[in-house]
Design a protein around this motif. Structure first.
Motif, mmCIF file in Angstrom:
data_model
loop_
_atom_site.group_PDB
_atom_site.id
_atom_site.type_symbol
_atom_site.label_atom_id
_atom_site.label_comp_id
_atom_site.label_asym_id
_atom_site.label_seq_id
_atom_site.Cartn_x
_atom_site.Cartn_y
_atom_site.Cartn_z
ATOM 1 N N ALA A 178 0.836 -1.206 0.000
ATOM 2 C CA ALA A 178 0.000 0.000 0.000
ATOM 3 C C ALA A 178 0.869 1.253 0.000
ATOM 4 O O ALA A 178 0.633 2.190 -0.772
ATOM 5 C CB ALA A 178 -0.942 -0.010 1.194
ATOM 6 N N HIS B 178 1.089 4.043 -3.000
ATOM 7 C CA HIS B 178 0.780 5.450 -2.727
ATOM 8 C C HIS B 178 1.933 6.359 -3.116
ATOM 9 O O HIS B 178 1.739 7.394 -3.753
ATOM 10 C CB HIS B 178 0.428 5.623 -1.251
ATOM 11 N N GLY C 47 -4.511 1.352 -0.618
ATOM 12 C CA GLY C 47 -4.837 0.284 0.308
ATOM 13 C C GLY C 47 -4.728 -1.065 -0.368
ATOM 14 O O GLY C 47 -4.612 -1.156 -1.586
ATOM 15 N N CYS C 48 -4.744 -2.112 0.431
ATOM 16 C CA CYS C 48 -4.711 -3.477 -0.078
ATOM 17 C C CYS C 48 -5.909 -4.229 0.474
ATOM 18 O O CYS C 48 -6.184 -4.181 1.668
ATOM 19 C CB CYS C 48 -3.441 -4.201 0.356
ATOM 20 N N THR C 49 -6.585 -4.898 -0.414
ATOM 21 C CA THR C 49 -7.732 -5.700 -0.030
ATOM 22 C C THR C 49 -7.440 -7.143 -0.372
ATOM 23 O O THR C 49 -7.042 -7.449 -1.497
ATOM 24 C CB THR C 49 -9.008 -5.225 -0.763
ATOM 25 N N THR D 113 -10.269 -5.209 3.589
ATOM 26 C CA THR D 113 -9.163 -4.262 3.464
ATOM 27 C C THR D 113 -8.237 -4.495 4.646
ATOM 28 O O THR D 113 -8.640 -4.353 5.795
ATOM 29 C CB THR D 113 -9.679 -2.812 3.439
ATOM 30 N N SER E 223 -4.062 0.185 4.743
ATOM 31 C CA SER E 223 -4.358 1.447 4.078
ATOM 32 C C SER E 223 -3.378 2.492 4.577
ATOM 33 O O SER E 223 -2.872 2.392 5.692
ATOM 34 C CB SER E 223 -5.801 1.883 4.345
ATOM 35 N N THR E 224 -3.118 3.479 3.729
ATOM 36 C CA THR E 224 -2.146 4.502 4.090
ATOM 37 C C THR E 224 -2.753 5.626 4.907
ATOM 38 O O THR E 224 -2.023 6.425 5.480
ATOM 39 C CB THR E 224 -1.470 5.089 2.843
ATOM 40 N N VAL F 261 -8.736 6.207 2.861
ATOM 41 C CA VAL F 261 -8.694 4.958 2.099
ATOM 42 C C VAL F 261 -9.334 3.830 2.906
ATOM 43 O O VAL F 261 -10.083 3.020 2.366
ATOM 44 C CB VAL F 261 -7.245 4.606 1.702
ATOM 45 N N LYS F 262 -9.054 3.777 4.181
ATOM 46 C CA LYS F 262 -9.620 2.716 5.023
ATOM 47 C C LYS F 262 -11.140 2.760 4.991
ATOM 48 O O LYS F 262 -11.797 1.727 4.818
ATOM 49 C CB LYS F 262 -9.124 2.870 6.459
ATOM 50 N N GLY G 186 -12.643 1.658 1.618
ATOM 51 C CA GLY G 186 -12.553 0.223 1.380
ATOM 52 C C GLY G 186 -13.618 -0.585 2.098
ATOM 53 O O GLY G 186 -13.735 -1.791 1.893
ATOM 54 N N SER H 4 -13.196 -3.564 7.645
ATOM 55 C CA SER H 4 -11.957 -4.353 7.615
ATOM 56 C C SER H 4 -11.940 -5.344 8.737
ATOM 57 O O SER H 4 -12.773 -5.382 9.582
ATOM 58 C CB SER H 4 -10.738 -3.438 7.709
#
Length: 71
Positions: free
Chosen positions: A30, A34, A44-46, A56, A59-60, A64-65, A68, A71
């Motif tokens: 992530a 970014h 972010g990564c999911t 998710t 996240s940065t 973003v969190k 998404g 989580s």
């Protein structure tokens, strides 16, 4: 953009993604995404769990969190 992907993921390529290091690895992905995408608000990564549900996991930032979903 597609030509930039190897550079974006180079810092985390070759990692053995065992359970203890997954959180750190996806956070690195992530962060690298970014930092590599000029003008981005964040990244972010999911991941998909064993039941096919997206989660998710990194996240940065909070924008973003929340974008998404849960989580």
């Amino acid at each position: 953009m597609a030509g930039e992907l190897p550079e974006i993921f180079a810092p985390v390529m070759g990692l053995l993604l065992t359970e203890p290091v997954v959180d750190r690895a996806v956070a690195n992905i992530a962060r690298a995404a970014h930092e590599s995408l000029a003008g981005s608000v964040g990244a972010g990564c999911t991941l998909i769990d064993t039941h096919g549900r997206p989660t998710t996991t990194a996240s940065t930032n909070s924008i973003v969190k929340h974008a998404g979903g849960p989580s």
